[in-house]
Structures are given as structure tokens and as C-alpha cells.
Design a protein around this motif. Structure first.
Motif, mmCIF file in Angstrom:
data_model
loop_
_atom_site.group_PDB
_atom_site.id
_atom_site.type_symbol
_atom_site.label_atom_id
_atom_site.label_comp_id
_atom_site.label_asym_id
_atom_site.label_seq_id
_atom_site.Cartn_x
_atom_site.Cartn_y
_atom_site.Cartn_z
ATOM 1 N N LEU A 54 0.819 -1.214 0.000
ATOM 2 C CA LEU A 54 0.000 0.000 0.000
ATOM 3 C C LEU A 54 0.857 1.271 0.000
ATOM 4 C CD1 LEU A 54 -2.780 -1.132 2.498
ATOM 5 C CD2 LEU A 54 -2.904 -1.025 0.008
ATOM 6 N N THR A 55 1.942 1.254 0.760
ATOM 7 C CA THR A 55 2.786 2.436 0.853
ATOM 8 C C THR A 55 3.559 2.682 -0.435
ATOM 9 O OG1 THR A 55 3.032 2.016 3.218
ATOM 10 C CG2 THR A 55 4.534 3.605 2.231
ATOM 11 N N THR A 205 -0.191 1.461 8.616
ATOM 12 C CA THR A 205 -0.224 1.617 7.163
ATOM 13 C C THR A 205 -0.664 3.016 6.754
ATOM 14 O OG1 THR A 205 -0.764 -0.748 6.949
ATOM 15 C CG2 THR A 205 -1.136 0.643 5.020
ATOM 16 N N VAL A 209 1.510 5.609 4.490
ATOM 17 C CA VAL A 209 1.051 6.186 3.218
ATOM 18 C C VAL A 209 1.217 7.704 3.236
ATOM 19 C CG1 VAL A 209 -0.982 6.613 1.779
ATOM 20 C CG2 VAL A 209 -0.521 4.309 2.645
#
Length: 248
Positions: A54-55, A205, A209
Motif C-alpha cells: 500500500l505504501t 499503514t 502512506v
């Protein structure tokens, strides 16, 4: 400090490294999850893969907007690592925690040394060696799958040195490799994702991000050498602590 605040602080640091340097952040994620947030080594590597996917996707979007991503090159390089990443993901679940911790400590030390070395200047006419590029991609995938690291600290030098990309383009393109390899490794652990402590992984998370976007801006304002030195010093400390934990 509460668990939530620790998760947010660690996530922000991981995101900053990924956004600014294209790698190194995920090497911090696993020890943070183990030593600060109480995850087992296997659970930490699985959670790290979720965070990395996700990052790196968030960081990738920022680099792509600036035209710093070579999609075809990144996808071809990543393709060589997909199968090794999946196999590494399956292997990690069968390794003792001490072995994973020790191996991770060595990888963190390698990452630190890579960051301390000045990047080699890339020339536009560097010939691409397909076998060497494929071997580098496969090795990167295996490391990603087994240890839950994105591998950007290896991908960026390989893309620059093997494929001849300029450093800033190698950082952006490396995020393609990181995202694809981490996603491939995560498919082998899909059955364990639901067992993760999402009250910790979720905030971690989200902070990563946001940190990735800030890292991209930070890289344009602060010397790349200074950033690498700071993260390298932190990684060396992490590597020493994890190696001591694995051996003692």
C-alpha cells in the motif's frame, strides 16, 4: 507511549524512507512490529508486506506524476522476481523465528551499507545485460518474499547500475518492482492476513502512506546523501539489536 502512537510514529518513519529513498523503509517496519508492537517474526513479515504494497503504491503515484517512472522497465524487472517472491513467502511460514530474525538483521546491515555508499553515476548508454538483470530481479523477489521487505534498497542500485537509469528515475521505477514483488509474496500468505492485529496494522499503514507523500517532498528539499546517512545509521543500530536477539 500507547500502542496506537507507536504504530503511527513507526509508520510515518517507514513511509518517509520509502517516499524519499525508494527503499529502506520496509526494513524498519519488521523490527518496529516485532520489538515495539509485539508481533511474532512471521506475523511481522506478513504485516510488513501489506504495509509495503500500500505504501509503495502511494509513493509510486507521486513519482509517476513527475515522470520519474519507467513502467515497462520496472514491470519487466519485477517479472523475474514474481515466482521467487511467491516461493519465499511460502518458505517464511516454515522457518523458525530466530532464523528469520537473524537473516533480517543481515539484510538490514546490507541495506545500511548500500545507503552509505555514494550512488554510482548512471550513463544513458549503459548496455542492458538480460541475464544479469533477470538474476538481480529474481534475487530481489526471493528476499522480498522471505523477509517481508520491499527490497527498494537493492532494486534502486540494480536499476541504476544494471539498467543505467538516472538515480531519481531508478527510485521511482524501483517502487514498481517493490509493489509487484510484495504483492506476489503476499498471495502466499493470504490465509493469514485475517489473523493480523488490524488495530495496529491499519494505523501503521495509514501513517506510512501519508509519510510516503511527505517523503517525496522531503527528497526534493534535503540532500539525498544526508537522508541516506540518517537512515543508514538507524538501520545499523536495528541490525545489531536484531542479530544479538537472534544469537543470544
Amino acid at each position: 507511549m500507547s500502542t496506537l502512537l507507536l504504530a503511527l510514529a513507526a509508520g510515518a518513519l517507514v513511509g518517509l524512507a520509502l517516499g524519499a529513498l525508494g527503499g529502506g523503509g520496509s526494513v524498519l517496519a519488521v523490527p518496529a512490529l516485532i520489538y515495539l508492537l509485539g508481533f511474532t517474526p512471521v506475523a511481522a513479515t506478513t504485516a510488513s508486506l501489506v504495509i509495503v504494497v500500500l505504501t509503495s503504491a502511494a509513493a509510486l503515484s507521486a513519482h509517476a506524476r513527475d515522470g520519474l517512472v519507467r513502467w515497462r522497465t520496472g514491470l519487466l524487472f519485477a517479472a523475474a522476481g514474481v515466482v521467487p517472491a511467491a516461493l519465499g513467502g511460502a518458505l517464511a511460514a516454515r522457518l523458525p523465528g530466530a532464523v528469520l530474525t537473524g537473516a533480517f538483521a543481515l539484510v538490514a546491515a546490507v541495506a545500511a551499507v548500500r545507503m552509505l555508499r555514494p550512488p554510482a553515476p548512471a550513463a544513458d548508454d549503459v548496455p542492458v545485460r538480460p541475464v544479469r538483470a533477470a538474476a538481480a530481479g529474481a534475487g530481489l523477489g526471493a528476499v522480498t518474499g522471505t523477509l517481508g521487505v520491499g527490497g527498494g534498497f537493492l532494486a534502486v542500485p540494480a536499476l541504476s547500475g544494471v539498467l543505467g537509469l538516472r538515480l531519481r528515475v531508478a527510485v521511482g521505477t524501483g517502487l514498481v518492482v517493490v509493489a509487484v514483488n510484495a504483492l506476489a509474496a503476499l498471495t502466499q500468505r493470504a490465509g493469514t492476513i485475517g489473523t493480523l492485529d488490524w488495530a495496529v496494522v491499519g494505523p501503521f499503514t495509514a501513517a506510512a502512506v501519508l509519510g510516503a507523500w511527505d517523503g517525496k517532498r522531503l527528497a526534493s528539499r534535503v540532500s539525498g546523501t544526508a537522508l541516506r546517512q540518517v537512515f543508514a545509521a538507524l538501520l545499523l543500530v536495528v541490525a545489531a539489536l536484531m542479530l544479538a536477539d537472534a544469537v543470544l
